[in-house]
Design a protein around this motif. Structure first.
Motif, PDB file in Angstrom:
ATOM      1  N   TYR A  43      64.104 -31.546  48.818  1.00 20.18           N
ATOM      2  CA  TYR A  43      63.882 -31.357  50.262  1.00 20.18           C
ATOM      3  C   TYR A  43      63.358 -29.954  50.541  1.00 20.18           C
ATOM      4  O   TYR A  43      62.388 -29.768  51.285  1.00 20.18           O
ATOM      5  CB  TYR A  43      65.199 -31.597  51.003  1.00 20.18           C
ATOM      6  N   MET A  47      59.764 -28.763  52.075  1.00 19.87           N
ATOM      7  CA  MET A  47      59.720 -27.907  53.264  1.00 19.87           C
ATOM      8  C   MET A  47      58.826 -26.697  53.014  1.00 19.87           C
ATOM      9  O   MET A  47      58.021 -26.307  53.868  1.00 19.87           O
ATOM     10  CB  MET A  47      61.131 -27.434  53.632  1.00 19.87           C
ATOM     11  N   GLN A  50      55.163 -27.728  52.978  1.00 22.53           N
ATOM     12  CA  GLN A  50      54.654 -27.895  54.344  1.00 22.53           C
ATOM     13  C   GLN A  50      54.335 -26.546  54.976  1.00 22.53           C
ATOM     14  O   GLN A  50      53.307 -26.390  55.649  1.00 22.53           O
ATOM     15  CB  GLN A  50      55.686 -28.644  55.200  1.00 22.53           C
ATOM     16  N   THR A  72      64.498 -36.489  52.706  1.00 24.23           N
ATOM     17  CA  THR A  72      63.481 -35.958  51.788  1.00 24.23           C
ATOM     18  C   THR A  72      62.111 -36.565  52.079  1.00 24.23           C
ATOM     19  O   THR A  72      61.105 -35.844  52.152  1.00 24.23           O
ATOM     20  CB  THR A  72      63.885 -36.240  50.329  1.00 24.23           C
ATOM     21  N   GLN A  75      59.701 -35.265  54.786  1.00 22.41           N
ATOM     22  CA  GLN A  75      58.904 -34.056  54.557  1.00 22.41           C
ATOM     23  C   GLN A  75      57.584 -34.328  53.839  1.00 22.41           C
ATOM     24  O   GLN A  75      56.794 -33.413  53.621  1.00 22.41           O
ATOM     25  CB  GLN A  75      59.724 -33.054  53.730  1.00 22.41           C
TER      26      GLN A  75
END
Length: 380
Positions: A43, A47, A50, A72, A75
């Motif tokens: 996760y 993140m 991103q 998860t 994302q």
């Protein structure tokens, strides 16, 4: 005049320079470490991907394992994925990370999950961590993740804690090459809560997990291993990269005792508590003057000294005993030799005659300490 240089020295010089060039071209390596499955490593990687994408970085997913976890998978949207290559093994179609596809695509950063994974037979490399090395050497930065139980040097310790032999392992040297190591930490209660809520495994697997890895005592011990490993890697990085003259000085305590039993016990215990709080080394020092030699000191005081030294050892101290009539000079010499940051002494109990005789010792000590960066604590 050109200095003489042997062929061997020339070769070594060239090899060293080539190594420097390779390092400068090598991609950056970041590893997320967790104590156990489900703490949120994947996760966090997504993140970060991103965030990198929003900031204009060419980031792609080389391999990701979401385990169908809703948080998860939330994302994933928007992140470019390099398709896995499909292989047939023992009559089944399986997927492996496409290393050549990653090298051909040549993103700035690639996300590679499951660092300890063993590749399908017939792959170029046996292990995924070897694939990561190839990618890094091609100048592509990698963000990866692994659980602490997969570290080779901890294999026996993990088996002792969990009762399970971990087959897929990575050499410690891979973590040591990382530019950044980040621990993803949760308390045992939070982790078990996530498990019971179905956020880690399907509900059908929850009870089995609770009976194996996901027991509070096991989680706590695995958590300790993960925290220690990350702390070790941070310390190694500081020692390698931070100049000695500007790095934070490690706290080290020196407990100075006399033959006064009550004061000595107090100094030892309070210094041990301070050292425990700062997680630091400490030393117990006893300076034996000519007035306290074996034939001049009472037997009960000798017993007290022996017992206090034993107590200090049990509390983690290194015990040093010196013979000298210059107490302050001996204290300062030991403090400088062992890079002590704080000296701990007991509050002096003087009678009218001792004031005249002994004040000079403390005056000398204070005078010498004033010229150093060593602190002095007088314990009540």
């Amino acid at each position: 005049m050109v200095p003489n240089m042997t062929v061997e020295n020339k070769d070594q010089s060239v090899e060293h320079f080539l190594e420097l060039i390779k390092r400068s071209r090598r991609g950056k390596f970041k590893v997320y470490i967790g104590m156990i499955a489900g703490v949120g490593k994947t996760y966090r990687m997504l993140m970060e991907a991103q965030a990198l994408l929003r900031n204009g970085i060419d980031v792609k997913i080389g391999y990701i394992e979401t385990h169908n976890r809703i948080e998860t998978e939330s994302q994933l949207p928007g992140l470019p994925i390099i398709p896995c290559r499909k292989l047939f093994y023992k009559g089944k179609e399986l997927e492996e990370m496409d290393v050549q596809g990653i090298l051909h695509s040549s993103p700035e950063v690639v996300i590679v999950d499951e660092l300890a994974h063993s590749n399908i037979e017939g792959s170029k490399n046996q292990k995924r961590w070897q694939d990561v090395v190839d990618i890094l050497n091609a100048g592509i930065s990698v963000i990866s993740a692994v659980n602490i139980q997969h570290l080779e040097s901890l294999n026996d310790e993990v088996q002792r804690v969990t009762g399970i032999a971990v087959a897929e392992r990575i050499p410690d040297s891979i973590i040591e090459t990382a530019d950044e190591v980040v621990n993803i930490d949760l308390t045992a209660e939070e982790l078990i809560g996530r498990l019971q809520a179905g956020k880690i495994y399907d509900q059908s697997k929850v009870q089995t997990a609770l009976s194996n890895f996901f027991q509070p005592d096991k989680i706590l011990q695995l958590r300790e291993l993960a925290l220690k490993e990350v702390a070790h890697q941070l310390e190694r990085k500081i020692n390698a990269e931070v100049p000695k003259n500007i790095k934070l000085k490690e706290e080290r305590f020196l407990a100075c005792i006399s033959s006064n039993n009550e004061t000595a016990r107090n100094v030892i215990r309070k210094t041990a508590r301070l050292a425990s709080y700062y997680r630091s080394r400490w030393i117990m020092l006893y300076v034996q003057t000519s007035t306290e030699t074996g034939n001049r000191i009472r037997l009960n005081k000798q017993r007290y000294l022996i017992n206090n030294m034993k107590t200090a050892t049990e509390l983690g101290a290194e015990v040093i005993k010196l013979k000298s009539d210059s107490i302050s000079s001996s204290i300062i010499a030991i403090a400088e030799m062992h890079e002590i940051t704080t000296i701990c002494i007991g509050k002096p109990h003087f009678n009218i005659f001792q004031i005249i005789l002994k004040t000079a010792v403390f005056n000398q000590l204070l005078k010498k300490l004033s010229a150093s960066a060593i602190d002095l604590i007088i314990l009540s």
